[in-house]
Design a protein around this motif. Structure first.
Motif, PDB file in Angstrom:
ATOM      1  N   LEU A   1       0.827  -1.216   0.000  1.00 45.12           N
ATOM      2  CA  LEU A   1       0.000   0.000   0.000  1.00 45.12           C
ATOM      3  C   LEU A   1       0.859   1.263   0.000  1.00 45.12           C
ATOM      4  O   LEU A   1       0.489   2.274  -0.588  1.00 45.12           O
ATOM      5  CB  LEU A   1      -0.970   0.004   1.187  1.00 45.12           C
ATOM      6  CG  LEU A   1      -2.036  -1.099   1.181  1.00 45.12           C
ATOM      7  CD1 LEU A   1      -3.125  -0.798   2.199  1.00 45.12           C
ATOM      8  CD2 LEU A   1      -2.681  -1.288  -0.182  1.00 45.12           C
TER       9      LEU A   1
ATOM     10  N   SER B   1       3.626   1.455  -1.559  1.00 44.76           N
ATOM     11  CA  SER B   1       4.089   1.591  -2.951  1.00 44.76           C
ATOM     12  C   SER B   1       2.975   2.155  -3.843  1.00 44.76           C
ATOM     13  O   SER B   1       3.209   2.498  -4.994  1.00 44.76           O
ATOM     14  CB  SER B   1       4.584   0.248  -3.502  1.00 44.76           C
ATOM     15  OG  SER B   1       3.505  -0.561  -3.899  1.00 44.76           O
ATOM     16  N   LEU B   2       1.747   2.232  -3.279  1.00 42.86           N
ATOM     17  CA  LEU B   2       0.655   2.900  -4.009  1.00 42.86           C
ATOM     18  C   LEU B   2       0.503   4.351  -3.549  1.00 42.86           C
ATOM     19  O   LEU B   2      -0.465   5.014  -3.880  1.00 42.86           O
ATOM     20  CB  LEU B   2      -0.660   2.146  -3.801  1.00 42.86           C
ATOM     21  CG  LEU B   2      -0.693   0.689  -4.265  1.00 42.86           C
ATOM     22  CD1 LEU B   2      -2.060   0.080  -3.997  1.00 42.86           C
ATOM     23  CD2 LEU B   2      -0.360   0.565  -5.747  1.00 42.86           C
ATOM     24  N   GLY B   3       1.436   4.808  -2.704  1.00 40.77           N
ATOM     25  CA  GLY B   3       1.442   6.220  -2.316  1.00 40.77           C
ATOM     26  C   GLY B   3       0.837   6.510  -0.959  1.00 40.77           C
ATOM     27  O   GLY B   3       0.670   7.667  -0.584  1.00 40.77           O
TER      28      GLY B   3
ATOM     29  N   MET C   1      12.547   1.119  -5.689  1.00 38.54           N
ATOM     30  CA  MET C   1      11.242   1.494  -5.115  1.00 38.54           C
ATOM     31  C   MET C   1      11.386   2.031  -3.698  1.00 38.54           C
ATOM     32  O   MET C   1      10.490   2.712  -3.192  1.00 38.54           O
ATOM     33  CB  MET C   1      10.319   0.260  -5.133  1.00 38.54           C
ATOM     34  CG  MET C   1       8.882   0.543  -4.765  1.00 38.54           C
ATOM     35  SD  MET C   1       8.007   1.525  -6.003  1.00 38.54           S
ATOM     36  CE  MET C   1       7.422   2.905  -5.015  1.00 38.54           C
TER      37      MET C   1
ATOM     38  N   ILE D   1       9.147   5.144   0.601  1.00 37.18           N
ATOM     39  CA  ILE D   1       8.474   4.452  -0.504  1.00 37.18           C
ATOM     40  C   ILE D   1       7.324   5.286  -1.069  1.00 37.18           C
ATOM     41  O   ILE D   1       7.204   5.462  -2.285  1.00 37.18           O
ATOM     42  CB  ILE D   1       7.881   3.095  -0.023  1.00 37.18           C
ATOM     43  CG1 ILE D   1       8.968   2.214   0.586  1.00 37.18           C
ATOM     44  CG2 ILE D   1       7.178   2.370  -1.153  1.00 37.18           C
ATOM     45  CD1 ILE D   1       8.410   0.977   1.286  1.00 37.18           C
ATOM     46  N   GLU D   2       6.459   5.795  -0.146  1.00 36.36           N
ATOM     47  CA  GLU D   2       5.249   6.451  -0.640  1.00 36.36           C
ATOM     48  C   GLU D   2       5.565   7.743  -1.389  1.00 36.36           C
ATOM     49  O   GLU D   2       4.822   8.144  -2.292  1.00 36.36           O
ATOM     50  CB  GLU D   2       4.243   6.693   0.501  1.00 36.36           C
ATOM     51  CG  GLU D   2       4.622   7.741   1.520  1.00 36.36           C
ATOM     52  CD  GLU D   2       5.421   7.174   2.686  1.00 36.36           C
ATOM     53  OE1 GLU D   2       6.044   6.109   2.524  1.00 36.36           O
ATOM     54  OE2 GLU D   2       5.443   7.813   3.754  1.00 36.36           O
TER      55      GLU D   2
ATOM     56  N   ALA E   1       6.575   6.735  -4.763  1.00 37.42           N
ATOM     57  CA  ALA E   1       5.355   6.362  -5.496  1.00 37.42           C
ATOM     58  C   ALA E   1       4.677   7.621  -6.037  1.00 37.42           C
ATOM     59  O   ALA E   1       4.252   7.658  -7.189  1.00 37.42           O
ATOM     60  CB  ALA E   1       4.410   5.598  -4.573  1.00 37.42           C
ATOM     61  N   LYS E   2       4.611   8.645  -5.180  1.00 41.30           N
ATOM     62  CA  LYS E   2       3.938   9.886  -5.591  1.00 41.30           C
ATOM     63  C   LYS E   2       4.709  10.604  -6.691  1.00 41.30           C
ATOM     64  O   LYS E   2       4.137  11.375  -7.456  1.00 41.30           O
ATOM     65  CB  LYS E   2       3.743  10.801  -4.390  1.00 41.30           C
ATOM     66  CG  LYS E   2       2.588  10.295  -3.534  1.00 41.30           C
ATOM     67  CD  LYS E   2       2.291  11.203  -2.386  1.00 41.30           C
ATOM     68  CE  LYS E   2       1.041  10.659  -1.667  1.00 41.30           C
ATOM     69  NZ  LYS E   2       0.956  11.093  -0.311  1.00 41.30           N
TER      70      LYS E   2
ATOM     71  N   ARG F   1      -1.593   3.551 -11.862  1.00 44.27           N
ATOM     72  CA  ARG F   1      -0.876   4.686 -11.279  1.00 44.27           C
ATOM     73  C   ARG F   1      -0.293   5.615 -12.340  1.00 44.27           C
ATOM     74  O   ARG F   1       0.189   6.691 -12.036  1.00 44.27           O
ATOM     75  CB  ARG F   1       0.253   4.193 -10.352  1.00 44.27           C
ATOM     76  CG  ARG F   1      -0.294   3.515  -9.120  1.00 44.27           C
ATOM     77  CD  ARG F   1       0.737   3.395  -8.045  1.00 44.27           C
ATOM     78  NE  ARG F   1       1.217   4.685  -7.563  1.00 44.27           N
ATOM     79  CZ  ARG F   1       0.522   5.525  -6.814  1.00 44.27           C
ATOM     80  NH1 ARG F   1      -0.690   5.214  -6.459  1.00 44.27           N
ATOM     81  NH2 ARG F   1       1.035   6.667  -6.424  1.00 44.27           N
TER      82      ARG F   1
END
Lengths: 303, 232
Positions: A283, A285-287, B48, B70-71, B74-75, B147
């Motif tokens: 999750l 890695s989904l931002g 990642m 990580i997030e 991702a963004k 995404r």
């Protein structure tokens, strides 16, 4: 009904209340309505309700929510449900407590279901608490079920927020061909405590029972799950208790299955653990931030 | 553009990645291959942010992101499809796709059709053990496609997929290759996927070599076999 009560009602009952209704507010019946198929009346001893569903009712609806907004109110209510042969009924129960005072508010709802041959019951129960931290919000439901031959009952119970203490007891006896499905969801936080125990006796041949309990215990809360399934005839029972623990949350799962017949097939599964690291990573890695990911995982688990 | 400078990753005293230098240009299709245990998945996880390198730097669009969470990566447009898709009790496919897309309005969920799944059969299913490995793998790919990343990394998309589904998988990548505006990095052992690559990256014992096309790889490996194998 004032704004606060309306809001509380919405938390525990999202049905349209199209059938028979009995709304109990601060210890008294506030509104009652019967329907073509369902009669609700005070029990003879005055300790609760009698709910009668006629035989062959095609799809009867019953709503019996309970609201408590007076701090310090302690009540025990005995409700008896008589479900007629071959009828079909959906019952929305639930209890909402708003306790902004300093005294403890306690609701103990003791429900007995006598379900006649071939009848089908769906029972949906939500428990919710809100208000300050000074007065406790306590809900102790006792559900006793007697399922006659080929009767079916599905119970969906959820206690997602705000109840400081709960002790749930569910007991059932199943006759031949009867089936019982229970899906329970409990989330606790702070210093809340929840105990849930199931005792199911599979008395008739071909009876079946599935109990699924999902629990999330966060912060310093404590939960205990106890199940006791006895198979006296050729029957099938599956009990699954899945728990997520977070922070200093504690969960105990105590399974007991007893087969008194060689054809009784009884299964118990229990898992307790923190949120899997790989679920968080996916999750994130989904931002999503770690905290957001945890919330989504717990909300999905209790969905 | 992504750039790795001298990336070293050690685990339990063993060098998994050894001074990796790599540039991934925009809008290109790369395949990362190599023997089992050569560090391919670790390299993808370093990009990642799932693994942290012991040494070296990661640059993404002219900014260093070596220690970035990580997030945030991702963004900023990096997405990763896990080799082993993660199962979630209670979370439905539709919810996971919403989280991936960052919106509740997923139009007709064409992305599921794109990866070969009928949306109406899957949107309401739970992301749990009731889905097969191949189905989970396709949903995993869908989360990355949704995404719209600038860099999409797929870790062995063919692993656990049956032969029939593999043909469809190739079609998915061909379409992505044609229509997608971004860089794709696929970890794979499969010749058919390598044939699509602009450049093949060969990782052996934590060291990286770059070869332009699959024919060059065959010559270098002195192999010539058509089985898609990468010999030590």
């Amino acid at each position: 009904m004032n704004k606060l009560e309306k809001k509380l009602l919405k938390q525990v009952n999202d049905s349209k209340m199209t059938g028979a209704v009995n709304i109990r507010k601060n210890g008294k019946t506030w509104q009652r309505k019967n329907s073509q198929w369902v009669t609700i009346k005070d029990s003879q001893d005055g300790r609760g309700l009698e709910i009668w569903v006629k035989e062959n009712a095609p799809m009867a609806m019953v709503d019996i929510p309970v609201l408590l907004t007076e701090s310090g109110l302690t009540e025990t209510v005995d409700n008896n449900f008589y479900i007629g042969k071959n009828s079909k009924v959906v019952i929305y129960a639930g209890c909402g407590i708003n306790n902004c005072g300093t005294k403890d508010t306690v609701h103990s709802g003791r429900h007995r279901f006598v379900v006649d041959q071939g009848a089908e019951v769906k029972y949906i129960e939500k428990h919710y608490g809100e208000g300050g931290n000074l007065g406790q919000k306590e809900i102790n439901p006792v559900t006793k079920i007697e399922l006659a031959k080929d009767a079916k009952m599905t119970i969906e119970t959820a206690q997602i927020e705000g109840v400081d203490q709960t002790e749930r007891v569910t007991k059932a006896v199943l006759q031949a061909g009867a089936s019982l499905v229970i899906n329970e969801k409990i989330k606790t936080s702070g210093k809340q405590k929840a105990i849930s125990s199931f005792e199911v006796k599979m008395a008739g041949e071909g009876s079946s029972c599935r109990v699924t309990s999902r629990a999330v215990a966060t912060e310093a809360s404590v939960q205990k799950f106890i199940s006791n399934i006895v198979g006296n005839q050729k029957c099938f029972a599956h009990v699954a208790c899945d728990s997520i623990i977070k922070d200093k949350g504690k969960v105990t799962a105590i399974p007991k299955i007893k087969a008194n017949h060689v054809e009784a097939e009884l299964i118990h599964e229990a898992t307790i653990g923190k949120i899997a690291g790989e679920q968080l990573l996916k999750l994130m890695s989904l931002g999503l931030k770690k905290e957001e990911a945890e919330e989504e995982i717990m909300a999905g688990f209790l969905n | 553009m992504l750039q790795l400078k001298n990336i070293t990753l050690e685990k339990e005293g063993k060098k998994i990645l050894n001074k990796i230098n790599l540039k991934l240009d925009d809008n290109r299709f790369y395949v990362l291959t190599g023997p089992n245990g050569s560090g391919k998945s670790s390299l993808a996880k370093v990009i990642m942010g799932i693994e942290s390198p012991n040494e070296g730097e990661i640059w993404w669009q002219d900014r260093e992101i070596t220690r970035e969470r990580i997030e945030l990566r991702a963004k900023e447009g990096i997405a990763f499809a896990f080799q082993q898709p993660v199962r979630f009790k209670g979370i439905k496919v539709s919810k996971l796709l919403e989280l991936a897309a960052g919106t509740k309005k997923i139009k007709g969920c064409g992305v599921l059709a794109q990866v070969g799944l009928c949306p109406k059969d899957y949107l309401d299913r739970e992301m749990n053990g009731s889905l097969s490995g191949g189905e989970l793998k396709r949903i995993e790919m869908a989360t990355v496609i949704l995404r719209k990343p600038k860099l999409a990394i797929f870790d062995e998309p063919e692993a656990g997929i049956d032969l029939w589904s593999f043909q469809n998988l190739i079609e998915v990548f061909k379409k992505l290759r044609k229509n997608y505006h971004g860089t794709i990095l696929v970890i794979s052992h499969q010749e058919k996927i390598m044939e699509m690559a602009d450049k093949i990256l060969l990782l052996k014992r934590g060291k990286l070599e770059e070869v332009e096309k699959i024919d060059n790889l065959r010559i270098r490996q002195k192999c010539g076999c058509r089985g898609g194998c990468i010999h030590e």
